[in-house]
Design a protein around this motif. Sequence first.
Motif, PDB file in Angstrom:
ATOM      1  N   SER A   1       0.901  -1.123  -0.053  1.00 23.02           N
ATOM      2  CA  SER A   1       0.073   0.071  -0.135  1.00 23.02           C
ATOM      3  C   SER A   1       0.878   1.348   0.070  1.00 23.02           C
ATOM      4  O   SER A   1       0.397   2.344   0.484  1.00 23.02           O
ATOM      5  N   SER A   2       2.097   1.279  -0.419  1.00 22.82           N
ATOM      6  CA  SER A   2       2.938   2.400  -0.476  1.00 22.82           C
ATOM      7  C   SER A   2       2.742   3.043  -1.702  1.00 22.82           C
ATOM      8  O   SER A   2       3.287   4.433  -1.918  1.00 22.82           O
ATOM      9  N   ILE A   3       2.147   2.554  -2.758  1.00 22.79           N
ATOM     10  CA  ILE A   3       1.900   3.391  -4.143  1.00 22.79           C
ATOM     11  C   ILE A   3       0.475   3.481  -4.283  1.00 22.79           C
ATOM     12  O   ILE A   3      -0.478   2.446  -4.351  1.00 22.79           O
ATOM     13  N   ASP A   4       0.057   4.587  -4.580  1.00 23.13           N
ATOM     14  CA  ASP A   4      -1.597   4.807  -4.786  1.00 23.13           C
ATOM     15  C   ASP A   4      -1.972   4.745  -6.199  1.00 23.13           C
ATOM     16  O   ASP A   4      -3.076   4.826  -6.639  1.00 23.13           O
TER      17      ASP A   4
ATOM     18  N   GLN B   1       2.993   7.714  -9.238  1.00 23.28           N
ATOM     19  CA  GLN B   1       3.612   7.354  -8.195  1.00 23.28           C
ATOM     20  C   GLN B   1       4.681   6.427  -8.251  1.00 23.28           C
ATOM     21  O   GLN B   1       5.770   6.315  -7.908  1.00 23.28           O
ATOM     22  N   LEU B   2       4.138   5.296  -9.083  1.00 20.90           N
ATOM     23  CA  LEU B   2       4.914   4.250  -9.529  1.00 20.90           C
ATOM     24  C   LEU B   2       5.943   4.333 -10.364  1.00 20.90           C
ATOM     25  O   LEU B   2       6.908   4.252 -10.049  1.00 20.90           O
ATOM     26  N   SER B   3       5.617   5.212 -11.391  1.00 26.24           N
ATOM     27  CA  SER B   3       6.630   5.529 -12.591  1.00 26.24           C
ATOM     28  C   SER B   3       7.705   6.276 -11.779  1.00 26.24           C
ATOM     29  O   SER B   3       8.804   6.312 -12.164  1.00 26.24           O
ATOM     30  N   SER B   4       7.291   7.400 -10.980  1.00 23.79           N
ATOM     31  CA  SER B   4       8.075   8.462 -10.307  1.00 23.79           C
ATOM     32  C   SER B   4       8.959   7.570  -9.338  1.00 23.79           C
ATOM     33  O   SER B   4      10.328   7.429  -9.348  1.00 23.79           O
ATOM     34  N   ALA B   5       8.465   6.592  -8.538  1.00 22.05           N
ATOM     35  CA  ALA B   5       9.434   5.686  -7.752  1.00 22.05           C
ATOM     36  C   ALA B   5      10.562   5.059  -8.471  1.00 22.05           C
ATOM     37  O   ALA B   5      11.834   4.860  -8.256  1.00 22.05           O
ATOM     38  N   PHE B   6      10.041   4.264  -9.506  1.00 27.17           N
ATOM     39  CA  PHE B   6      11.052   3.560 -10.627  1.00 27.17           C
ATOM     40  C   PHE B   6      11.983   4.326 -10.990  1.00 27.17           C
ATOM     41  O   PHE B   6      13.240   3.916 -11.107  1.00 27.17           O
ATOM     42  N   LEU B   7      11.655   5.444 -11.400  1.00 25.29           N
ATOM     43  CA  LEU B   7      12.643   6.327 -12.137  1.00 25.29           C
ATOM     44  C   LEU B   7      13.745   6.866 -11.136  1.00 25.29           C
ATOM     45  O   LEU B   7      15.021   6.657 -11.583  1.00 25.29           O
ATOM     46  N   ARG B   8      13.233   7.158 -10.184  1.00 25.73           N
ATOM     47  CA  ARG B   8      14.126   7.644  -8.981  1.00 25.73           C
ATOM     48  C   ARG B   8      15.264   6.596  -8.511  1.00 25.73           C
ATOM     49  O   ARG B   8      16.274   6.754  -8.569  1.00 25.73           O
ATOM     50  N   HIS B   9      14.531   5.444  -8.585  1.00 24.84           N
ATOM     51  CA  HIS B   9      15.378   4.322  -7.994  1.00 24.84           C
ATOM     52  C   HIS B   9      16.411   3.912  -9.484  1.00 24.84           C
ATOM     53  O   HIS B   9      17.346   3.480  -9.138  1.00 24.84           O
ATOM     54  N   PHE B  10      16.251   3.637 -10.578  1.00 30.43           N
ATOM     55  CA  PHE B  10      16.938   3.521 -11.505  1.00 30.43           C
ATOM     56  C   PHE B  10      17.704   4.297 -12.395  1.00 30.43           C
ATOM     57  O   PHE B  10      19.090   3.990 -12.567  1.00 30.43           O
TER      58      PHE B  10
END
Length: 147
Positions: free
Chosen positions: A23-26, A30-39
């Motif tokens: 439940s950390s992604i709504d 948000q999912l694409s931003s988190a993915f881009l930040r990480h990779f």
Amino acid sequence: MCRSFPTTLRGAGREWFTRLPTSSIDNFEQLSSAFLRHFVGRQHPKRPVDHLLTIKQGERETLRSYVKCFTQETLDADDADDKVQLTTFKAGLKSREFVVSLAKNPPRTMAEMLLKAQKYMNAEDALATIVDEERPKKEGRKEGRQT
């Protein structure tokens, strides 16, 4: 889209996704931003092509070592075409014999340059082997004379 996204992932991407807290992604943004930040944040930007001008063969550095260093740096340079690579490679050389050979018969492509360099590296290796083989003989002779 959030539900189908994990089916497109493999390896490190899939592992990253499965470790996300529940439940950390709504939403997909948000999912694409988190993915881009990480990779994407882990990627190193390409260096400008003029960085290749800073690569110089050391006074005692072998041609093999210089070629290895130079070719590695070209992978990190942004759009280094053959002419730029040839020019910057030659500019960094210290090996007089190799420079003379290049002046007599200039290579037209970096592939030709590397082929010529390989021949010189093989010659350096052969000379080093001869020198190494002669050392023990000379030392043995000195010991024989002293007795």
